[in-house]
Design an enzyme around this catalytic site. Structure first.
Site, PDB file in Angstrom:
ATOM      1  N   LEU A 195     -10.769  11.327 -11.756  1.00  0.00           N
ATOM      2  CA  LEU A 195     -11.114  12.444 -10.862  1.00  0.00           C
ATOM      3  C   LEU A 195     -10.241  12.444  -9.601  1.00  0.00           C
ATOM      4  CD1 LEU A 195     -15.001  12.265 -11.155  1.00  0.00           C
ATOM      5  CD2 LEU A 195     -13.578  14.199 -11.870  1.00  0.00           C
ATOM      6  N   LYS A 216       3.398  19.615   3.847  1.00  0.00           N
ATOM      7  CA  LYS A 216       3.273  20.813   4.688  1.00  0.00           C
ATOM      8  C   LYS A 216       2.347  20.540   5.875  1.00  0.00           C
ATOM      9  CE  LYS A 216       5.919  21.611   2.372  1.00  0.00           C
ATOM     10  NZ  LYS A 216       6.577  21.164   1.118  1.00  0.00           N
ATOM     11  N   GLU A 245      23.982  13.087   2.679  1.00  0.00           N
ATOM     12  CA  GLU A 245      23.963  13.907   1.465  1.00  0.00           C
ATOM     13  C   GLU A 245      25.270  13.688   0.695  1.00  0.00           C
ATOM     14  OE1 GLU A 245      22.075  16.018  -0.489  1.00  0.00           O
ATOM     15  OE2 GLU A 245      23.933  16.308  -1.603  1.00  0.00           O
ATOM     16  N   ALA A 300       5.233  23.572  -7.874  1.00  0.00           N
ATOM     17  CA  ALA A 300       3.821  23.649  -8.238  1.00  0.00           C
ATOM     18  C   ALA A 300       3.470  25.022  -8.822  1.00  0.00           C
ATOM     19  CB  ALA A 300       2.965  23.365  -7.014  1.00  0.00           C
ATOM     20  N   VAL A 322      16.282  11.515  -3.545  1.00  0.00           N
ATOM     21  CA  VAL A 322      17.439  11.955  -4.344  1.00  0.00           C
ATOM     22  C   VAL A 322      16.999  12.601  -5.655  1.00  0.00           C
ATOM     23  CG1 VAL A 322      19.030  10.276  -3.341  1.00  0.00           C
ATOM     24  CG2 VAL A 322      17.669   9.626  -5.341  1.00  0.00           C
ATOM     25  N   GLY A 323      15.814  13.189  -5.676  1.00  0.00           N
ATOM     26  CA  GLY A 323      15.339  13.883  -6.870  1.00  0.00           C
ATOM     27  C   GLY A 323      14.118  13.202  -7.466  1.00  0.00           C
ATOM     28  N   HIS A 369       4.184  46.668  12.138  1.00  0.00           N
ATOM     29  CA  HIS A 369       4.888  46.210  13.346  1.00  0.00           C
ATOM     30  C   HIS A 369       3.891  45.580  14.305  1.00  0.00           C
ATOM     31  CE1 HIS A 369       7.867  46.139  16.515  1.00  0.00           C
ATOM     32  NE2 HIS A 369       6.970  46.652  17.339  1.00  0.00           N
TER      33      HIS A 369
HETATM   34  P1  FAD Z   1       2.086  16.324 -11.163  1.00  0.00           P
HETATM   35  O1  FAD Z   1       1.573  17.056  -9.990  1.00  0.00           O
HETATM   36  O2  FAD Z   1       3.094  15.261 -10.933  1.00  0.00           O
HETATM   37  O3  FAD Z   1       0.806  15.704 -11.907  1.00  0.00           O
HETATM   38  C1  FAD Z   1       0.938  14.872 -13.006  1.00  0.00           C
HETATM   39  C2  FAD Z   1      -0.347  14.070 -13.199  1.00  0.00           C
HETATM   40  O4  FAD Z   1      -0.265  13.424 -14.454  1.00  0.00           O
HETATM   41  C3  FAD Z   1      -0.570  12.981 -12.163  1.00  0.00           C
HETATM   42  O5  FAD Z   1      -1.868  13.109 -11.609  1.00  0.00           O
HETATM   43  C4  FAD Z   1      -0.425  11.663 -12.955  1.00  0.00           C
HETATM   44  O6  FAD Z   1      -1.332  10.657 -12.496  1.00  0.00           O
HETATM   45  C5  FAD Z   1      -0.781  12.111 -14.355  1.00  0.00           C
HETATM   46  N1  FAD Z   1      -0.156  11.330 -15.426  1.00  0.00           N
HETATM   47  C6  FAD Z   1       1.145  10.998 -15.576  1.00  0.00           C
HETATM   48  N2  FAD Z   1       1.348  10.340 -16.737  1.00  0.00           N
HETATM   49  C7  FAD Z   1       0.141  10.252 -17.345  1.00  0.00           C
HETATM   50  C8  FAD Z   1      -0.316   9.697 -18.576  1.00  0.00           C
HETATM   51  N3  FAD Z   1       0.515   9.098 -19.430  1.00  0.00           N
HETATM   52  N4  FAD Z   1      -1.640   9.786 -18.883  1.00  0.00           N
HETATM   53  C9  FAD Z   1      -2.515  10.383 -18.023  1.00  0.00           C
HETATM   54  N5  FAD Z   1      -2.135  10.933 -16.854  1.00  0.00           N
HETATM   55  C10 FAD Z   1      -0.830  10.877 -16.522  1.00  0.00           C
HETATM   56  N6  FAD Z   1       6.274  22.111  -4.974  1.00  0.00           N
HETATM   57  C11 FAD Z   1       6.053  23.341  -4.450  1.00  0.00           C
HETATM   58  O7  FAD Z   1       5.943  24.314  -5.213  1.00  0.00           O
HETATM   59  N7  FAD Z   1       5.940  23.549  -3.102  1.00  0.00           N
HETATM   60  C12 FAD Z   1       6.057  22.522  -2.225  1.00  0.00           C
HETATM   61  O8  FAD Z   1       5.950  22.728  -1.019  1.00  0.00           O
HETATM   62  C13 FAD Z   1       6.293  21.217  -2.737  1.00  0.00           C
HETATM   63  N8  FAD Z   1       6.421  20.176  -1.901  1.00  0.00           N
HETATM   64  C14 FAD Z   1       6.601  18.916  -2.417  1.00  0.00           C
HETATM   65  C15 FAD Z   1       6.741  17.855  -1.534  1.00  0.00           C
HETATM   66  C16 FAD Z   1       6.940  16.576  -2.014  1.00  0.00           C
HETATM   67  C17 FAD Z   1       7.069  15.423  -1.048  1.00  0.00           C
HETATM   68  C18 FAD Z   1       6.985  16.345  -3.425  1.00  0.00           C
HETATM   69  C19 FAD Z   1       7.159  14.959  -3.969  1.00  0.00           C
HETATM   70  C20 FAD Z   1       6.865  17.410  -4.317  1.00  0.00           C
HETATM   71  C21 FAD Z   1       6.682  18.696  -3.822  1.00  0.00           C
HETATM   72  N9  FAD Z   1       6.586  19.806  -4.660  1.00  0.00           N
HETATM   73  C22 FAD Z   1       6.391  21.056  -4.144  1.00  0.00           C
HETATM   74  C23 FAD Z   1       6.682  19.646  -6.129  1.00  0.00           C
HETATM   75  C24 FAD Z   1       5.281  19.649  -6.761  1.00  0.00           C
HETATM   76  O9  FAD Z   1       4.507  18.618  -6.200  1.00  0.00           O
HETATM   77  C25 FAD Z   1       5.410  19.444  -8.265  1.00  0.00           C
HETATM   78  O10 FAD Z   1       6.304  20.408  -8.796  1.00  0.00           O
HETATM   79  C26 FAD Z   1       4.064  19.584  -8.949  1.00  0.00           C
HETATM   80  O11 FAD Z   1       3.136  18.649  -8.463  1.00  0.00           O
HETATM   81  C27 FAD Z   1       4.228  19.406 -10.460  1.00  0.00           C
HETATM   82  O12 FAD Z   1       2.984  19.538 -11.075  1.00  0.00           O
HETATM   83  P2  FAD Z   1       2.707  18.867 -12.507  1.00  0.00           P
HETATM   84  O13 FAD Z   1       1.331  19.306 -12.885  1.00  0.00           O
HETATM   85  O14 FAD Z   1       3.824  19.147 -13.423  1.00  0.00           O
HETATM   86  O15 FAD Z   1       2.718  17.287 -12.255  1.00  0.00           O
HETATM   87  P1  NAD Z   2      16.489  17.533  -4.649  1.00  0.00           P
HETATM   88  O1  NAD Z   2      17.054  17.616  -5.998  1.00  0.00           O
HETATM   89  O2  NAD Z   2      15.971  18.770  -3.998  1.00  0.00           O
HETATM   90  O3  NAD Z   2      17.573  16.928  -3.638  1.00  0.00           O
HETATM   91  C1  NAD Z   2      18.156  15.676  -3.854  1.00  0.00           C
HETATM   92  C2  NAD Z   2      19.436  15.639  -3.029  1.00  0.00           C
HETATM   93  O4  NAD Z   2      19.928  14.322  -3.045  1.00  0.00           O
HETATM   94  C3  NAD Z   2      20.530  16.536  -3.598  1.00  0.00           C
HETATM   95  O5  NAD Z   2      21.041  17.363  -2.572  1.00  0.00           O
HETATM   96  C4  NAD Z   2      21.576  15.544  -4.101  1.00  0.00           C
HETATM   97  O6  NAD Z   2      22.904  16.031  -3.986  1.00  0.00           O
HETATM   98  C5  NAD Z   2      21.333  14.358  -3.185  1.00  0.00           C
HETATM   99  N1  NAD Z   2      21.728  13.070  -3.731  1.00  0.00           N
HETATM  100  C6  NAD Z   2      21.577  12.617  -5.006  1.00  0.00           C
HETATM  101  N2  NAD Z   2      22.038  11.341  -5.095  1.00  0.00           N
HETATM  102  C7  NAD Z   2      22.462  10.994  -3.853  1.00  0.00           C
HETATM  103  C8  NAD Z   2      23.021   9.804  -3.294  1.00  0.00           C
HETATM  104  N3  NAD Z   2      23.233   8.718  -4.042  1.00  0.00           N
HETATM  105  N4  NAD Z   2      23.343   9.789  -1.983  1.00  0.00           N
HETATM  106  C9  NAD Z   2      23.129  10.890  -1.204  1.00  0.00           C
HETATM  107  N5  NAD Z   2      22.603  12.040  -1.686  1.00  0.00           N
HETATM  108  C10 NAD Z   2      22.276  12.087  -2.986  1.00  0.00           C
HETATM  109  O7  NAD Z   2      15.368  16.380  -4.721  1.00  0.00           O
HETATM  110  P2  NAD Z   2      14.226  15.965  -3.704  1.00  0.00           P
HETATM  111  O8  NAD Z   2      14.542  16.418  -2.326  1.00  0.00           O
HETATM  112  O9  NAD Z   2      13.979  14.534  -3.965  1.00  0.00           O
HETATM  113  O10 NAD Z   2      12.988  16.801  -4.225  1.00  0.00           O
HETATM  114  C11 NAD Z   2      12.588  16.688  -5.594  1.00  0.00           C
HETATM  115  C12 NAD Z   2      12.081  17.986  -6.113  1.00  0.00           C
HETATM  116  O11 NAD Z   2      10.741  18.194  -5.639  1.00  0.00           O
HETATM  117  C13 NAD Z   2      12.844  19.212  -5.621  1.00  0.00           C
HETATM  118  O12 NAD Z   2      13.974  19.470  -6.403  1.00  0.00           O
HETATM  119  C14 NAD Z   2      11.823  20.295  -5.746  1.00  0.00           C
HETATM  120  O13 NAD Z   2      11.830  20.775  -7.055  1.00  0.00           O
HETATM  121  C15 NAD Z   2      10.518  19.573  -5.453  1.00  0.00           C
HETATM  122  N6  NAD Z   2      10.129  19.835  -4.053  1.00  0.00           N
HETATM  123  C16 NAD Z   2       9.861  21.107  -3.701  1.00  0.00           C
HETATM  124  C17 NAD Z   2       9.528  21.406  -2.401  1.00  0.00           C
HETATM  125  C18 NAD Z   2       9.239  22.822  -2.035  1.00  0.00           C
HETATM  126  O14 NAD Z   2       9.022  23.628  -2.928  1.00  0.00           O
HETATM  127  N7  NAD Z   2       9.214  23.159  -0.763  1.00  0.00           N
HETATM  128  C19 NAD Z   2       9.481  20.404  -1.446  1.00  0.00           C
HETATM  129  C20 NAD Z   2       9.769  19.104  -1.837  1.00  0.00           C
HETATM  130  C21 NAD Z   2      10.090  18.828  -3.156  1.00  0.00           C
END
Ligand code: FAD
Ligand code: NAD
Length: 473
Positions: free
Chosen positions: A43, A59, A212, A323, A274-275, A447
């Site tokens: 949960l 956020k 970067e 998300a 870095v992703g 506006h």
């Molecule tokens: P997840 O949210 O990763 O959920 C996966 C779930 O699966 C987890 O609860 C995990 O415990 C569970 N799980 C994994 N493997 C197993 C298994 N084998 N068995 C059972 N359970 C398992 N996206 C946006 O759109 N806007 C944003 O502002 C934004 N900000 C972000 C900021 C940060 C710092 C990060 C890291 C990500 C952000 N994202 C944002 C990306 C967003 O969080 C993800 O795209 C989204 O959560 C993906 O949803 P999902 O359901 O695919 O997976």
């Molecule tokens: P990202 O892919 O957005 O950015 C990773 C950056 O790291 C790239 O610019 C890449 O060129 C750089 N990079 C890779 N290897 C490197 C190295 N060795 N040294 C220096 N730079 C390097 O990945 P992220 O910022 O980790 O975020 C992951 C994903 O989570 C995003 O791609 C996005 O899909 C999601 N996310 C979304 C939001 C949002 O919607 N506002 C916010 C946070 C995360």
């Protein structure tokens, strides 16, 4: 099968409780399916990365940092006296309350739809079966499903030369839980997370350096985005090092290589952003008779079906990790596993960087349009021309429509400036509905609001702007 492995039958199994998984569970229940959702954290896992360590906590931190920054700005304007700032520690306990509240909300929604939630990590053993492991002590449960959605999401990618240690080398999850801002922070990766959290920490008074690998920040977005964010970072006293990679971290000093030149950066903390790595490596995916891409992505098409009875949604699928993408895909997957023939093929998926200025892009970019031979026009309006922007203290940025020259339909939009994260929804709707610039100018925009920049940009495209001088089309 051995004795004791008698599988329990499940009608509709969802693996993962994030925005993809819980939405798929709700959608399937609404279609009359008997749903079991499993998450490694039970949960508590509901809401996934997004709610617990992603969208919502980041956020919240960004709002907190902006509030602090604005407080300081109003004090220098001598409009506010004194300093009543709350600490990062106090912020964390408030933020944890918000996350817990939202988690309870998701629990309630699933309960109301009759979805059973179980704790455990799931692994496929056959095309219609798998094991749910709770802990070393408890025997695993065997589940046989009619339909299954994989929504296991992703986790922070690691760098071999800079492994996470939770103390000096931090992931986004670690730093989002910090109760003290570090004195100095090097952020490795200038993408979404690096830029959002780098700007936030710079506003909290940390000495931030962004590193970067590519030639600009936010390399996946139009070039102006990275330039605008770099300008803010400079104003905040932060540094940006481009075209650089980490080579090692020794004795409190991070070592970089920038175009064959060595750079040494002493610092307190390092955030590696870095992703993301998909959670598909320990799923027993081979039991489904399908493969993974070399980046661990499940190769689904627009129907999201991996096999006849298994679909995938969210970060484990090709395309951006967002998300709202996961949630939109969830409805399609639930429908297709319940007899429909639906497709996930939006014309526009908004991508937002909650930085300063906010950056938002939707539909196609000019480069993408040109790559597929679409001849385009651009129509842009500067943020400086908006009264509301001036009230908000913003002067830089713009709103821009991308228009297909032959049909005059809008196919893309980029907004850089205040409230871009909210405005991009109008642009997305316009693209989905094949709006023209005329449709946009005929629609009344209130506006004084930032929404006027989209209206004015459309008027620019028609050669009839009121708030910037006319230029020949
Ligand atoms: P997840 O949210 O990763 O959920 C996966 C779930 O699966 C987890 O609860 C995990 O415990 C569970 N799980 C994994 N493997 C197993 C298994 N084998 N068995 C059972 N359970 C398992 N996206 C946006 O759109 N806007 C944003 O502002 C934004 N900000 C972000 C900021 C940060 C710092 C990060 C890291 C990500 C952000 N994202 C944002 C990306 C967003 O969080 C993800 O795209 C989204 O959560 C993906 O949803 P999902 O359901 O695919 O997976
Ligand atoms: P990202 O892919 O957005 O950015 C990773 C950056 O790291 C790239 O610019 C890449 O060129 C750089 N990079 C890779 N290897 C490197 C190295 N060795 N040294 C220096 N730079 C390097 O990945 P992220 O910022 O980790 O975020 C992951 C994903 O989570 C995003 O791609 C996005 O899909 C999601 N996310 C979304 C939001 C949002 O919607 N506002 C916010 C946070 C995360």
């Amino acid at each position: 099968m051995v004795v004791g492995e008698m599988p329990e039958s499940v009608d509709f199994l969802v693996v993962g409780g994030g925005p993809g998984g819980y939405a798929a569970a709700l959608a399937a229940a609404q279609l009359g399916r008997q749903v079991v959702l499993v998450d490694g954290d039970g949960l508590d896992g509901l809401g996934g990365t997004c709610l617990r360590v992603g969208c919502i906590p980041s956020k919240a931190l960004i709002e907190f940092a902006e509030h602090r920054h604005q407080g300081a700005a109003w004090r220098t304007r001598q409009v506010v006296e004194g300093d009543s700032t709350i600490s990062l520690k106090q912020f964390q306990s408030w933020k944890d309350g918000v996350v817990a509240d939202l988690n309870r909300g998701v629990r309630g929604l699933l309960k109301a739809e009759g979805v059973a939630v179980r704790q455990g990590r799931f692994r496929f053993t056959r095309s219609d079966q798998g094991v749910l492991s709770r802990s070393e002590e408890e025997p695993p449960e065997h589940l046989r499903f009619k339909s299954c959605v994989i929504a296991t999401g992703s986790r922070p990618a690691t760098l071999d030369v800079l492994p996470f240690d939770g103390h000096r080398v931090l992931s986004s999850t670690d730093i989002l839980a910090a109760t003290e801002p570090p004195r100095s922070l090097v952020v490795v990766g200038g993408g979404y997370i690096g830029v959002e959290l780098g700007v936030a920490y710079a506003k909290l008074g940390t000495a931030v350096t962004l590193v970067e690998a590519e030639e600009r920040l936010l390399p996946a977005l139009p070039a102006e985005a990275g330039t605008a964010v770099a300008a803010t970072l400079e104003q905040l006293g932060a540094s940006v090092i481009l075209s650089a990679r980490v080579s090692g971290d020794r004795a409190g000093t991070l070592h970089l290589e920038q175009r064959a030149t060595a750079i040494e950066l002493p610092c307190d903390r390092i955030l590696v952003a870095v992703g993301r790595t998909t959670n598909t490596d320990d799923l027993g995916i081979e039991a489904l008779g399908v493969g993974l891409s070399d980046r661990g992505v499940l190769q689904v098409g627009a129907d999201l079906m991996l096999t006849d009875n298994v679909a995938a949604v969210g970060d484990v699928t090709p395309g951006p990790a967002l998300a709202h993408k996961a949630t939109a895909q969830a409805r399609v997957a639930a429908a297709n596993l319940s007899g429909s023939k639906d497709l996930y093929s939006p014309r526009a998926t908004p991508e937002i960087v909650f930085s300063d200025p906010e950056v938002a892009q939707t539909g196609v970019t000019e480069a993408q349009a040109l790559a597929v031979g679409i001849d385009v026009e651009r129509a842009a309006f500067p943020v400086a021309g908006s009264g509301k922007a001036r009230v908000l203290g913003a002067r830089s940025g713009h709103a821009e429509w991308l228009i297909a020259r032959d049909t005059q339909v809008v196919i893309g939009a980029t907004i850089i400036g205040p409230r871009a994260s909210e405005l991009i929804a109008e642009a997305t709707l316009a693209i989905e509905m094949s709006a023209t610039l005329e449709d946009l100018t005929l629609s009344s925009h209130p506006h004084p609001t930032m929404s006027e920049v989209l209206h004015e940009a459309a008027a620019v495209g028609l050669g009839e702007p009121l708030h910037v001088p006319r230029t020949p089309r």
